[in-house]
Design a protein around this motif. Structure first.
Motif, PDB file in Angstrom:
ATOM      1  N   LEU A 183      15.376  12.114  12.719  1.00 22.06           N
ATOM      2  CA  LEU A 183      15.265  10.915  11.659  1.00 22.06           C
ATOM      3  C   LEU A 183      13.960  10.196  11.625  1.00 22.06           C
ATOM      4  O   LEU A 183      13.726   9.509  10.493  1.00 22.06           O
ATOM      5  N   ALA A 184      12.862  10.786  12.116  1.00 24.97           N
ATOM      6  CA  ALA A 184      11.505  10.091  12.199  1.00 24.97           C
ATOM      7  C   ALA A 184      10.690  10.346  10.805  1.00 24.97           C
ATOM      8  O   ALA A 184      10.182   9.333  10.199  1.00 24.97           O
ATOM      9  N   PRO A 185      10.901  11.567   9.925  1.00 23.23           N
ATOM     10  CA  PRO A 185      10.282  11.592   8.691  1.00 23.23           C
ATOM     11  C   PRO A 185      11.078  10.641   7.523  1.00 23.23           C
ATOM     12  O   PRO A 185      10.373   9.888   7.085  1.00 23.23           O
ATOM     13  N   SER A 186      12.471  10.338   7.782  1.00 27.61           N
ATOM     14  CA  SER A 186      12.921   9.118   6.985  1.00 27.61           C
ATOM     15  C   SER A 186      12.424   7.903   7.387  1.00 27.61           C
ATOM     16  O   SER A 186      12.264   7.063   6.338  1.00 27.61           O
ATOM     17  N   ILE A 187      12.455   7.684   8.669  1.00 25.80           N
ATOM     18  CA  ILE A 187      11.950   6.075   8.989  1.00 25.80           C
ATOM     19  C   ILE A 187      10.738   6.137   8.644  1.00 25.80           C
ATOM     20  O   ILE A 187       9.975   4.877   8.200  1.00 25.80           O
ATOM     21  N   LEU A 188       9.922   7.074   8.573  1.00 23.35           N
ATOM     22  CA  LEU A 188       8.104   6.868   8.302  1.00 23.35           C
ATOM     23  C   LEU A 188       8.323   6.730   6.775  1.00 23.35           C
ATOM     24  O   LEU A 188       7.363   5.918   6.417  1.00 23.35           O
ATOM     25  N   ILE A 189       8.972   7.253   5.960  1.00 23.26           N
ATOM     26  CA  ILE A 189       9.074   7.110   4.557  1.00 23.26           C
ATOM     27  C   ILE A 189       9.616   5.633   4.321  1.00 23.26           C
ATOM     28  O   ILE A 189       8.805   5.073   3.246  1.00 23.26           O
ATOM     29  N   MET A 190      10.360   4.940   4.985  1.00 22.06           N
ATOM     30  CA  MET A 190      10.911   3.970   4.513  1.00 22.06           C
ATOM     31  C   MET A 190       9.811   2.737   4.925  1.00 22.06           C
ATOM     32  O   MET A 190       9.947   1.565   4.348  1.00 22.06           O
ATOM     33  N   VAL A 191       9.056   3.067   5.946  1.00 29.86           N
ATOM     34  CA  VAL A 191       8.189   1.862   6.386  1.00 29.86           C
ATOM     35  C   VAL A 191       6.925   1.967   5.939  1.00 29.86           C
ATOM     36  O   VAL A 191       5.935   1.235   6.062  1.00 29.86           O
ATOM     37  N   THR A 192       6.591   2.904   4.709  1.00 23.11           N
ATOM     38  CA  THR A 192       5.227   3.246   4.077  1.00 23.11           C
ATOM     39  C   THR A 192       5.515   2.871   2.802  1.00 23.11           C
ATOM     40  O   THR A 192       6.531   2.451   2.093  1.00 23.11           O
ATOM     41  N   SER A 193       4.351   3.152   1.865  1.00 24.26           N
ATOM     42  CA  SER A 193       4.215   2.900   0.560  1.00 24.26           C
ATOM     43  C   SER A 193       4.798   4.138  -0.400  1.00 24.26           C
ATOM     44  O   SER A 193       5.008   4.085  -1.405  1.00 24.26           O
ATOM     45  N   PHE A 194       5.530   5.028   0.416  1.00 19.06           N
ATOM     46  CA  PHE A 194       6.142   6.196  -0.472  1.00 19.06           C
ATOM     47  C   PHE A 194       7.198   5.761  -1.167  1.00 19.06           C
ATOM     48  O   PHE A 194       7.364   6.484  -2.335  1.00 19.06           O
TER      49      PHE A 194
END
Length: 301
Positions: A107-118
């Motif tokens: 789930l790390a990629p999804s979490i990183l996407i949600m907490v960035t400007s993506f």
């Protein structure tokens, strides 16, 4: 001679039919035999293999006894839950830790996407493609790749701070895991709070039954409240940018539709005629440079 010839011909025909029937039976039997052989092989494999099982023992084996030696509170009646398989036995606690770690990594990629400007970037890029009415051009792979590189450019100061304050001290053994996680989440919380509206924060505070006055400081707000509030704020900002992008292209559609109506060409779809004019306007205005530049600037205002 004629009768003998007729008998021979009839005999040959009968023998030919019999041979064809035998061949058909053999052809029919071959798949059946193959299926039976496959079933027998599967049965043998499942019979020979030993499945893993979980069992509880009331005694402590030699390895466990050596690990807990010197502790007065542990006796021989300690219940030890283990998972046993052909490869040996492992502790259930270690297995659960491995399972949780693998789940977090997936789930790390999804979490990183949600907490960035993506989120904001990819939504705006999709609005641009829809406004141009180019259907699948640029393709999704190109838009996602462009959004990822823009996200890395925007988030590079945050990632650098996370590396300096959390990752490197943890790798060198200066801080523990809990301290590294707390130090690493602070730059991300600061970035998200800067882009989040107070109304969205208050919404999720009310959902969780938490009062902002009782928390005191914005930095003490839990991450489980900041992340959904940040996502809602990002979607709102992306939709506002998308609406502004749509306006000039809507004007082109209206002009083309009115022109076709006045010429009596009502059966011709306006989008077919307006799309080249949209692309021409977008290229002449240097649309990609303008949109990406303003999109990046929106994170620093």
């Amino acid at each position: 001679m004629t009768k003998r010839t007729m008998k021979n011909k009839i005999g040959n025909i009968v023998n030919t039919d019999i041979d064809k029937g035998i061949k058909k039976k053999r052809v029919i039997k071959k798949p059946v035999l193959n299926i039976l052989m496959m079933l027998c092989a599967c049965f043998i494999i499942f019979t020979v293999s030993k499945p893993a099982y979980v069992y509880a023992t009331g005694r402590v084996d030699e390895t466990t006894r050596g690990e807990i030696e010197g502790e007065p509170d542990v006796d021989d009646n300690t219940l030890d839950l283990r998972i046993s398989s052909n490869a040996g036995s492992t502790n259930l606690e270690a297995t659960l830790k491995i399972l949780i770690t693998l789940t977090i990594l997936s789930l790390a990629p999804s979490i990183l996407i949600m907490v960035t400007s993506f989120t904001r970037i990819i939504v705006v890029l999709h609005f641009v493609r829809t406004a141009l009415a180019t259907q699948t051009s640029p393709p999704n792979q190109v838009l996602v790749g462009l959004a990822l590189f823009i996200t890395l450019a925007i988030m590079s100061p945050v990632f650098t701070e996370v590396n300096d304050t959390a990752v490197q001290p943890f790798m060198s053994g200066e801080v523990k895991q809990e301290e590294a996680l707390e130090a690493g989440i602070k730059p991300l919380k600061t970035f998200m709070l800067r882009q989040t509206r107070d109304q969205d924060l208050q919404l999720f505070l009310d959902i969780n039954g938490t009062d902002l006055e009782s928390i005191g400081n914005y930095e003490d707000i839990p991450v489980t409240i900041i992340i959904p509030a940040f996502i809602i704020s990002e979607l709102r900002t992306a939709f506002i940018i998308g609406f502004i992008l749509y306006l000039p292209f809507i004007v082109i559609d209206m002009v083309v539709a009115s022109t076709l109506m006045s010429m009596g060409m009502m059966m011709l779809p306006p989008t077919t005629i307006s799309m080249p004019f949209k692309i021409l306007l977008f290229v002449m205005a240097d649309g990609w440079n303008l949109i990406i530049g303003q999109l990046v600037d929106s994170f620093y205002k």
